[in-house]
Write an enzyme that holds these catalytic residues in place. Structure first.
Site, PDB file in Angstrom:
ATOM      1  NE  ARG A 126      89.513  55.292  24.748  1.00 33.41           N
ATOM      2  CZ  ARG A 126      89.082  56.482  24.343  1.00 33.41           C
ATOM      3  NH1 ARG A 126      87.864  56.611  23.861  1.00 33.41           N
ATOM      4  NH2 ARG A 126      89.860  57.542  24.452  1.00 33.41           N
ATOM      5  CD  GLN A 131      87.082  53.177  33.083  1.00 34.44           C
ATOM      6  OE1 GLN A 131      87.054  53.493  34.267  1.00 34.44           O
ATOM      7  NE2 GLN A 131      85.986  52.967  32.387  1.00 34.44           N
ATOM      8  CG  ASP A 134      92.370  55.903  27.622  1.00 32.23           C
ATOM      9  OD1 ASP A 134      93.177  56.319  26.764  1.00 32.23           O
ATOM     10  OD2 ASP A 134      91.165  55.708  27.392  1.00 32.23           O
ATOM     11  CB  SER A 137      90.461  58.985  28.464  1.00 30.40           C
ATOM     12  OG  SER A 137      89.777  58.025  27.685  1.00 30.40           O
ATOM     13  CE1 TYR A 234      89.470  56.976  20.338  1.00 29.64           C
ATOM     14  CE2 TYR A 234      89.915  54.637  20.603  1.00 29.64           C
ATOM     15  CZ  TYR A 234      90.227  55.952  20.853  1.00 29.64           C
ATOM     16  OH  TYR A 234      91.316  56.243  21.637  1.00 29.64           O
TER      17      TYR A 234
END
Length: 378
Positions: A126, A131, A134, A137, A234
């Site tokens: 991350r 991004q 991902d 997400s 996280y």
């Protein structure tokens, strides 16, 4: 460079790893695309749409023959990849910590034995430049949205306050536990539907995010939680003191709620228990709990993966594979994640992607016949 796109065979999996949009983009890089017949059927994509985008469509053997990269949503069993070149990349969500036949570490070992280079997209670091790659997400965003719709369907009452000539209907009270990507989308969706929303998280830094969406933050004030993000973005595990303080706070709050949505996950470990049977029993009949972590053991005591359980009038929703319940949109986002990943490393000289150490080492599980990922060797 031949890229194969497989039809998913896992129970309940309706997504597909490429769309006509990404097929065109891969073709523009110089790749040859082969798609298994029927791969997009459950995501509302016909075989003809893939052909129109420039892919060949055929049976599994034709699709895999000589493939250099195999794209999947859930990793295929190594035994099902007959015809794939040794050294080929398997790019999918590979669930290396899972259990069951052809899953988890056993599947990773099979990839190594077959000489494949397995790349676990859920291990994508991350970081800012990753991004757009991902998958966690993109899929969690849809999960948070769908969780609210599932809750609304089971609730059987209106979400917004309604003032009518016959009287006023009160707004539904929605409580979101865990304010990651899924939780934030759940808050936003519940607010759009007119609910009165509150939320909590162990990360103190999420307070402002909750407030920015118009929800009420519910936080333990007497014991320190986690300041900011944990490893990889996280939350980490809570201290015993914090868990006790949160349980006391939540018990008083949850009894007043109509809907609770839980989203808390810890990568590589069972989901933390957030709601006990006693707390479920404190809720009013007709209330609904949606447990988005049910496949990793569940946040809610009594939740069962793949079932909706009624506990004294409280419905606990435990749908499996929630993103797949929005298959068309989930496939569009997942396939873009895969394209963004491979195209970012595409080397025009060799006509194939060449990974760097930062991302390559993070997601690579196997190489040259060995398991090489540090998270699996620890």
């Amino acid at each position: 460079m031949k890229i194969a796109v497989l039809k998913e065979h896992a129970d309940g999996e309706r997504r597909v790893a490429a769309t006509p949009e990404t097929v065109r983009k891969f073709a523009a890089l110089g790749a040859t695309l082969a798609v298994e017949t029927g791969a997009g059927d459950t995501a509302s994509i016909a075989d003809a749409a893939y052909r129109d985008a420039g892919a060949t469509v055929g049976d599994r053997a034709e699709t895999l023959a000589g493939a250099d990269i195999v794209l999947g949503v859930q990793g295929p069993a190594a035994s099902s990849l007959t015809g794939v070149s040794r050294g080929a990349w398997i790019v999918a969500s590979l669930d290396p910590f899972g259990t069951g036949p052809d899953r988890g570490r056993a599947r990773v070992d099979d990839y190594a034995a077959a000489g494949y280079e397995a790349l676990a997209m859920e291990f994508m670091p991350r970081i800012t430049r990753a991004q757009s790659m991902d998958i966690l997400s993109s899929q969690s965003n849809l999960s948070g949205y769908k969780a609210v719709l599932d809750a609304a369907a089971e609730y059987g009452r209106a979400f917004p306050m309604m003032m009518t000539a016959a009287g006023t209907i009160s707004a539904a009270r929605v409580f979101v536990m865990g304010v990651g990507v899924a939780g934030l989308q759940a808050i936003a969706t519940a607010r759009r539907l007119g609910a009165q929303v509150s939320a909590t998280d162990v990360r103190a830094a999420t307070r402002e995010q909750i407030q920015s969406l118009g929800a009420k933050p519910i936080f333990v004030e007497t014991v320190a939680g986690i300041e900011g993000e944990g490893a990889g973005g996280y939350a980490g595990e809570m201290s015993a003191e914090y868990q006790a303080a949160q349980a006391e706070l939540v018990s008083g709050h949850i009894a007043k709620q109509d809907i609770v949505i839980t989203t808390a996950l810890i990568p590589g470990r069972p989901a933390p228990r957030l709601i006990s049977a006693a707390q479920v029993a404190s809720m009013k009949p007709g209330s609904v709990i949606v447990d988005l972590a049910v496949e990793q053991g569940g946040n809610v005591e009594g939740a069962i993966a793949g079932e909706i359980v009624d506990v004294n009038g409280v419905r606990i929703v435990g749908h499996r594979n929630v993103p797949s319940r929005l298959a068309a949109d989930a496939s569009a986002l997942f396939s873009r994640n895969l394209f963004n990943f491979l195209s970012a490393f595409w080397d025009k000289g060799t006509g194939r992607p060449v990974l760097d150490a930062e991302i390559g080492d993070a997601i690579r599980l196997t190489r040259d016949g060995k398991v090489v990922n540090a998270r699996l060797l620890a």
